[in-house]
Enzyme design. Structure first.
Site, mmCIF file in Angstrom:
data_model
loop_
_atom_site.group_PDB
_atom_site.id
_atom_site.type_symbol
_atom_site.label_atom_id
_atom_site.label_comp_id
_atom_site.label_asym_id
_atom_site.label_seq_id
_atom_site.Cartn_x
_atom_site.Cartn_y
_atom_site.Cartn_z
ATOM 1 N N SER A 18 0.854 -1.183 0.000
ATOM 2 C CA SER A 18 0.000 0.000 0.000
ATOM 3 C C SER A 18 0.889 1.231 0.000
ATOM 4 O O SER A 18 1.505 1.579 1.008
ATOM 5 C CB SER A 18 -0.898 0.002 1.244
ATOM 6 O OG SER A 18 -1.650 1.189 1.300
ATOM 7 N N HIS A 64 -0.071 -0.890 -4.939
ATOM 8 C CA HIS A 64 -1.448 -0.488 -4.652
ATOM 9 C C HIS A 64 -1.485 0.987 -4.292
ATOM 10 O O HIS A 64 -0.872 1.410 -3.300
ATOM 11 C CB HIS A 64 -1.991 -1.335 -3.492
ATOM 12 C CG HIS A 64 -3.419 -1.056 -3.160
ATOM 13 N ND1 HIS A 64 -4.465 -1.560 -3.895
ATOM 14 C CD2 HIS A 64 -3.984 -0.326 -2.161
ATOM 15 C CE1 HIS A 64 -5.603 -1.164 -3.362
ATOM 16 N NE2 HIS A 64 -5.343 -0.399 -2.315
ATOM 17 N N ASP A 89 -3.760 4.126 -3.245
ATOM 18 C CA ASP A 89 -5.028 4.606 -2.707
ATOM 19 C C ASP A 89 -5.241 6.058 -3.101
ATOM 20 O O ASP A 89 -4.450 6.938 -2.744
ATOM 21 C CB ASP A 89 -5.034 4.486 -1.184
ATOM 22 C CG ASP A 89 -5.119 3.045 -0.724
ATOM 23 O OD1 ASP A 89 -6.057 2.351 -1.148
ATOM 24 O OD2 ASP A 89 -4.250 2.611 0.061
ATOM 25 N N GLY A 120 -10.416 4.655 4.176
ATOM 26 C CA GLY A 120 -10.035 6.028 4.435
ATOM 27 C C GLY A 120 -8.770 6.215 5.243
ATOM 28 O O GLY A 120 -8.088 7.215 5.084
ATOM 29 N N PHE A 121 -8.441 5.253 6.121
ATOM 30 C CA PHE A 121 -7.294 5.438 7.007
ATOM 31 C C PHE A 121 -6.565 4.114 7.223
ATOM 32 O O PHE A 121 -7.197 3.060 7.343
ATOM 33 C CB PHE A 121 -7.733 5.992 8.366
ATOM 34 C CG PHE A 121 -8.338 7.362 8.289
ATOM 35 C CD1 PHE A 121 -7.543 8.496 8.352
ATOM 36 C CD2 PHE A 121 -9.707 7.519 8.110
ATOM 37 C CE1 PHE A 121 -8.098 9.762 8.259
ATOM 38 C CE2 PHE A 121 -10.279 8.780 8.013
ATOM 39 C CZ PHE A 121 -9.470 9.904 8.087
ATOM 40 N N GLY A 163 -4.068 1.597 9.587
ATOM 41 C CA GLY A 163 -3.875 1.322 11.007
ATOM 42 C C GLY A 163 -5.126 0.947 11.774
ATOM 43 O O GLY A 163 -5.117 0.942 13.015
ATOM 44 N N ASP A 211 -8.089 -5.941 1.654
ATOM 45 C CA ASP A 211 -7.478 -4.644 1.980
ATOM 46 C C ASP A 211 -7.898 -4.230 3.386
ATOM 47 O O ASP A 211 -9.087 -4.074 3.659
ATOM 48 C CB ASP A 211 -7.919 -3.587 0.970
ATOM 49 C CG ASP A 211 -7.183 -2.260 1.147
ATOM 50 O OD1 ASP A 211 -6.332 -2.158 2.045
ATOM 51 O OD2 ASP A 211 -7.466 -1.333 0.370
ATOM 52 N N GLY A 239 0.082 -2.961 4.425
ATOM 53 C CA GLY A 239 0.372 -1.659 4.995
ATOM 54 C C GLY A 239 1.207 -1.789 6.242
ATOM 55 O O GLY A 239 2.206 -2.517 6.279
ATOM 56 N N SER A 275 0.389 -3.214 9.036
ATOM 57 C CA SER A 275 0.175 -4.441 9.807
ATOM 58 C C SER A 275 1.170 -5.542 9.458
ATOM 59 O O SER A 275 1.355 -6.469 10.251
ATOM 60 C CB SER A 275 -1.252 -4.971 9.583
ATOM 61 O OG SER A 275 -2.216 -4.080 10.089
#
Length: 217
Positions: free
Chosen positions: A9, A34, A36, A143-144, A146, A174, A196, A198
């Site tokens: 991401s 990817h 966003d 949108g965010f 985490g 995702d 991302g 994680s």
């Protein structure tokens, strides 16, 4: 574990050195970059811009996708097609005629992706599956980065599997894709994961070590 599509991401990348970060991820074995794209309206945030996507495209030969978290994405399709995106994801509820937009992507010779938010069911979107090369399940609200994984999406993935077999699309995930969730959801049938904070960015080790570890677990 089966071979997975691992998709960094890029909203989590090092924007002080974006081109270098792209090259490192490419060499490490990333499959799809990817991107966003948020407009501050469909979701209350703004992330990558068109110039960022062009920079990513210039610095890798791997596929680049655009995840359009925007209102009326059909008005933006040409921008991201012209920027060289190989796959464009559209949210099922973001455009009045999302099926028409998915067809436009295919007619341009690219791959079409349909996104289902946590509150949307596979059953409600089945008419769009024949128009989709990929179906992506959001396991967090868009949108965010985490956020915490929403457990009810696991059942949704199971319900999506018969449609995957019928229509032949790939399934991507995702949101909150930790190594543990990647193992669990790939066993159910997910083909790819957006990585991302994680599982990839800000974690110990090199990108190559992390991606290799995710594939071997």
């Amino acid at each position: 574990m089966k071979e997975l599509l691992l998709c960094p991401s890029m909203m989590c990348a090092d924007f002080d050195h974006l081109a270098d970060d792209v090259k490192k991820l490419d060499e490490a074995g990333a499959d799809i970059f990817h991107c966003d794209i948020m407009d501050g309206t469909y979701v209350p945030n703004m992330t990558l811009g068109l110039q960022d996507v062009r920079c990513i495209r210039r610095n890798t030969g791997k596929p680049v996708d655009a995840h359009l978290m925007v209102e009326n994405p059909s008005r933006m399709l040409k921008l991201y097609l012209d920027a060289g995106c190989d796959l464009i994801y559209l949210h099922a509820d973001s455009d009045r005629y999302v099926g028409k937009a998915l067809l436009q992507i295919r007619q341009a010779g690219r791959q079409s992706g349909l996104v289902l938010n946590p509150d949307e069911s596979p059953e409600s979107a089945r008419e769009l599956f024949p128009l989709s090369d990929y179906v992506m399940l959001m396991t967090v609200y868009p949108g965010f980065a985490g956020q915490k994984y929403l457990e009810h999406v696991t059942d949704k993935l199971k319900r999506l599997m018969p449609y995957k077999e019928q229509y032949g699309f790939k399934v991507t995930i995702d949101g909150a894709c930790s190594p543990e969730k990647i193992r669990e959801l790939s066993a159910i049938g997910a083909d790819g994961f957006v990585l991302g904070t994680s599982a990839l960015f800000g974690k110990p080790g090199t990108y190559a070590e992390i991606l290799r570890g995710l594939r071997s677990e």
